[in-house]
Design an enzyme around this catalytic site. Structure first.
Site, PDB file in Angstrom:
ATOM      1  N   GLY A   1      38.639  33.899  46.594  1.00 22.77           N
ATOM      2  CA  GLY A   1      40.155  33.801  46.442  1.00 22.77           C
ATOM      3  C   GLY A   1      40.230  32.481  45.446  1.00 22.77           C
TER       4      GLY A   1
ATOM      5  N   LYS B   1      33.892  35.308  37.862  1.00 23.85           N
ATOM      6  CA  LYS B   1      35.127  34.592  37.335  1.00 23.85           C
ATOM      7  C   LYS B   1      34.643  33.325  36.961  1.00 23.85           C
ATOM      8  CE  LYS B   1      35.063  31.537  41.000  1.00 23.85           C
ATOM      9  NZ  LYS B   1      35.964  31.737  42.137  1.00 23.85           N
TER      10      LYS B   1
ATOM     11  N   SER C   1      38.260  23.429  37.276  1.00 25.55           N
ATOM     12  CA  SER C   1      37.017  24.287  37.482  1.00 25.55           C
ATOM     13  C   SER C   1      35.721  23.591  36.564  1.00 25.55           C
ATOM     14  CB  SER C   1      37.488  25.489  36.695  1.00 25.55           C
ATOM     15  OG  SER C   1      36.286  26.382  36.672  1.00 25.55           O
TER      16      SER C   1
END
Length: 330
Positions: free
Chosen positions: A133, A188, A251
């Protein structure tokens, strides 16, 4: 409920802190780092992971698998993907086969390019779940409202997971799509590298939105080839995780992409790679091999691979999304 968490990375520690807010939970973290365990037993802090955070008393640390797993009602496996197989072998005889094991490990590994779920399934007889998630460890540790997607097929496992996260400021969305959830949670990070490359090239929000739309289309095609649910793509581990990971300097993979796109010195990029855990970089080479072997077309991933691994012109990523059709196959 006794909850065992294997691994003390930033994500697993932040999850431990979240679960500990439910005072009914007793959290035992396993770490191979003896110094970390010894210091925690004296201070209730893990300054090497989260500086100056004092953790609740219902979190303990140990170097012993036996101590961590004894009488556990739920196990969270959150080791790095390259250690997962060995950890599964170490713990398989220490956990009652009826106890659910939830995987927070992301990525793909090995000569046969297996996802974390596939590795665990090969070595463990327990009912498995996959947690994924749009969450960053710093947001979790600060107890901000968050949401997870959890894939599992066992009703008992689902009820145990609901109980573990009971009365916490977290939304849990359940699915039975274990492979689709594993796949989204892995690639991702690859797409985040591409997003960073676009930002590093100097393009702004409009181009990034174009890129993410193309990524969403490509991911739809990939999930279709794996016979996965469309709801996985539209959910937290699909769209939600893409929004979070591909838009934020939090990230690490996005940051790597920015460095590559802005043509930072190779020495500087190599130093960042060496000092930082980059799941997207590890996944990139293996997912390219896997999709080639399975004849799955993923032009964006291939373009990122050529830029990162073969030093191709960064603009091929823009050319790739320009050439894509963005209509749905569903």
């Amino acid at each position: 409920m006794k909850i065992s968490i294997i691994g003390t990375g930033v994500f697993s520690v932040s999850i431990a802190n979240l679960l500990a807010q439910n005072k009914e939970n007793k959290i035992v973290l396993w770490s191979e780092n003896e110094t970390l365990v010894n210091n925690y037993q004296k201070t209730n802090k893990m300054n090497d992971i989260f500086e100056n955070v004092k953790f609740p008393k219902n979190i303990t640390l140990t170097n012993s698998y036996e101590e961590a797993l004894k009488n556990s009602e739920l196990v969270l496996l959150m080791t790095s993907i390259n250690y997962l197989e060995n950890v599964c072998k170490e713990i398989k005889n220490l956990v009652n086969k009826s106890i659910p094991i939830c995987l927070g490990t992301k990525g793909i590994y090995g000569e046969k390019q297996k996802f974390a779920y596939e590795i665990a399934k090969e070595h463990l007889a327990n009912p498995l779940a996959v947690l994924s998630g749009p969450t960053f460890a710093n947001d979790i540790i600060n107890l901000e409202p968050i949401a997870f997607n959890i894939a599992c097929k066992s009703k008992k496992s689902k009820n145990i997971l609901i109980s573990a996260f009971n009365n916490l400021d977290v939304k849990i969305s359940f699915t039975r799509d274990l492979i689709g959830t594993s796949l989204c949670g892995s690639i991702k990070n690859v797409y985040a590298i591409g997003s960073g490359i676009i930002s590093g090239l100097g393009y702004h929000e409009s181009t990034l939105a174009f890129y993410l739309t193309a990524v969403f289309k490509e991911l739809e095609n990939i999930l279709y080839m794996y016979d996965s649910s469309l709801s996985t793509l539209h959910g937290l581990s699909g769209l939600g995780d893409l929004i979070a990971t591909c838009n934020s300097p939090k990230s690490r993979n996005y940051t790597l992409g920015v460095m590559i796109g802005s043509k930072k010195a190779k020495k500087q990029i190599d130093a960042y790679k060496k000092s930082t855990t980059l799941e997207g970089l590890i996944t990139l080479e293996l997912i390219t091999k896997l999709f080639t072997r399975k004849h799955i077309k993923a032009p964006i991933i291939m373009a990122i691979y050529k830029i990162v691994c073969e030093d191709e012109n960064k603009e091929i990523l823009i050319n790739t999304i320009n050439d894509m059709k963005l209509t749905s196959i569903y």
